[in-house]
Scaffold this active site. Structure first.
Site, PDB file in Angstrom:
ATOM      1  N   TYR A 150       0.765  -1.295   0.090  1.00 16.51           N
ATOM      2  CA  TYR A 150       0.090   0.166   0.051  1.00 16.51           C
ATOM      3  C   TYR A 150       0.790   1.251  -0.038  1.00 16.51           C
ATOM      4  CZ  TYR A 150      -3.871  -2.869   1.160  1.00 16.51           C
ATOM      5  OH  TYR A 150      -4.832  -4.096   1.294  1.00 16.51           O
ATOM      6  N   ASN A 173     -12.728   0.502  -5.619  1.00 19.93           N
ATOM      7  CA  ASN A 173     -12.429   0.276  -6.894  1.00 19.93           C
ATOM      8  C   ASN A 173     -13.611  -0.529  -7.525  1.00 19.93           C
ATOM      9  OD1 ASN A 173     -11.212  -0.835  -9.266  1.00 19.93           O
ATOM     10  ND2 ASN A 173     -10.281  -2.443  -8.500  1.00 19.93           N
ATOM     11  N   CYS A 181      -6.844  -4.809  -7.685  1.00 16.64           N
ATOM     12  CA  CYS A 181      -6.790  -4.402  -6.360  1.00 16.64           C
ATOM     13  C   CYS A 181      -6.430  -5.665  -5.419  1.00 16.64           C
ATOM     14  CB  CYS A 181      -7.804  -3.640  -5.711  1.00 16.64           C
ATOM     15  SG  CYS A 181      -9.290  -4.480  -5.908  1.00 16.64           S
ATOM     16  N   HIS A 182      -6.502  -6.861  -5.964  1.00 20.10           N
ATOM     17  CA  HIS A 182      -5.915  -8.101  -5.250  1.00 20.10           C
ATOM     18  C   HIS A 182      -4.522  -8.154  -5.077  1.00 20.10           C
ATOM     19  CE1 HIS A 182      -6.361  -9.363  -9.342  1.00 20.10           C
ATOM     20  NE2 HIS A 182      -5.310 -10.240  -9.074  1.00 20.10           N
ATOM     21  N   GLU A 208      -2.667 -16.415  -9.823  1.00 20.02           N
ATOM     22  CA  GLU A 208      -1.352 -15.780 -10.626  1.00 20.02           C
ATOM     23  C   GLU A 208      -0.277 -16.389  -9.822  1.00 20.02           C
ATOM     24  OE1 GLU A 208      -1.794 -11.731 -10.226  1.00 20.02           O
ATOM     25  OE2 GLU A 208      -4.095 -11.653 -11.217  1.00 20.02           O
TER      26      GLU A 208
END
Length: 216
Positions: A150, A173, A181-182, A208
């Protein structure tokens, strides 16, 4: 402006010629023009099944405008009401619209592990100011399979002390997954919060390759 002598709004003048239309008629005519003219906002939506549950995708003529997690009937209805209020148009179910067809195809490829990013036009009208700035940086600067803190993301937009504000931006978002945003996590190794729920965030990060795949 006062009416001319012998004339009544909407009625004939002293020579018997038609007068100007009544104000209510003029207003209705302008409303009709606005609702059918070139500036008419069009909002279409579709539901998509995914490995993290049903998603609601919505788009305008500008591009994809909203992605909503866990789109059960109640969540879907509330999301569509909110979109209608904020965009000024009633969303219409249209999964065959060209933009949504392509979005659905790209989402399917992403969740199948066949696509690492999204190539879709985006409508940013649901977000503005600092939140939009941060989300644009996130969309362009944090690729698939990576994460950012962040505070680090705050520094990228020239606000190194604004880690908490970045967290607020992530929560606001309107385009999760596409604007990832993950991929924003805590500096100490925690995964941080997530509007779609922490388990959803874990699943996306596992997809991912950032986290191990869940055992269930």
């Amino acid at each position: 402006m006062p009416a001319l002598p012998g004339a009544v709004a909407g009625g004939p003048d002293a020579r018997g010629r038609p007068g100007p239309p009544a104000l209510s008629v003029v207003r209705r005519t302008v409303d009709d023009m606005n609702s059918h003219g070139q500036n008419e906002q069009r909002v279409v939506w579709a539901l998509v099944e995914s490995r993290i549950g049903p998603l609601l995708l919505a788009a305008t003529d500008e591009g994809l405008v909203s992605v909503v997690f866990h789109a059960t009937d109640a969540v879907r209805d509330k999301a569509l009401e909110r979109l209608a209020s904020r965009l000024g148009a009633e969303p219409v179910e249209a999964p065959d619209s060209p933009l949504l067809t392509e979005a659905i195809r790209q989402f399917a490829a992403y969740f199948a592990g066949e696509r690492n990013d999204f190539d879709l036009p985006l409508d940013w009208s649901l977000i503005s100011g600092f939140n939009r700035q941060v989300l644009r940086e996130l969309a362009s600067g944090v690729p698939y399979g990576t994460v950012v803190g962040y505070g680090d993301l705050a520094g990228r937009v020239g606000q190194p002390g604004a880690a908490q504000a970045v967290g607020t931006a992530m929560g606001a978002n309107p385009l999760p997954v596409v604007v990832p945003c993950h991929r924003v996590v805590e500096r100490d190794g925690g995964i941080g919060g997530f509007g779609g729920g922490l388990e959803t965030k874990r699943q996306l990060l596992a997809l991912e390759g950032v986290l191990p795949e869940p055992l269930f």
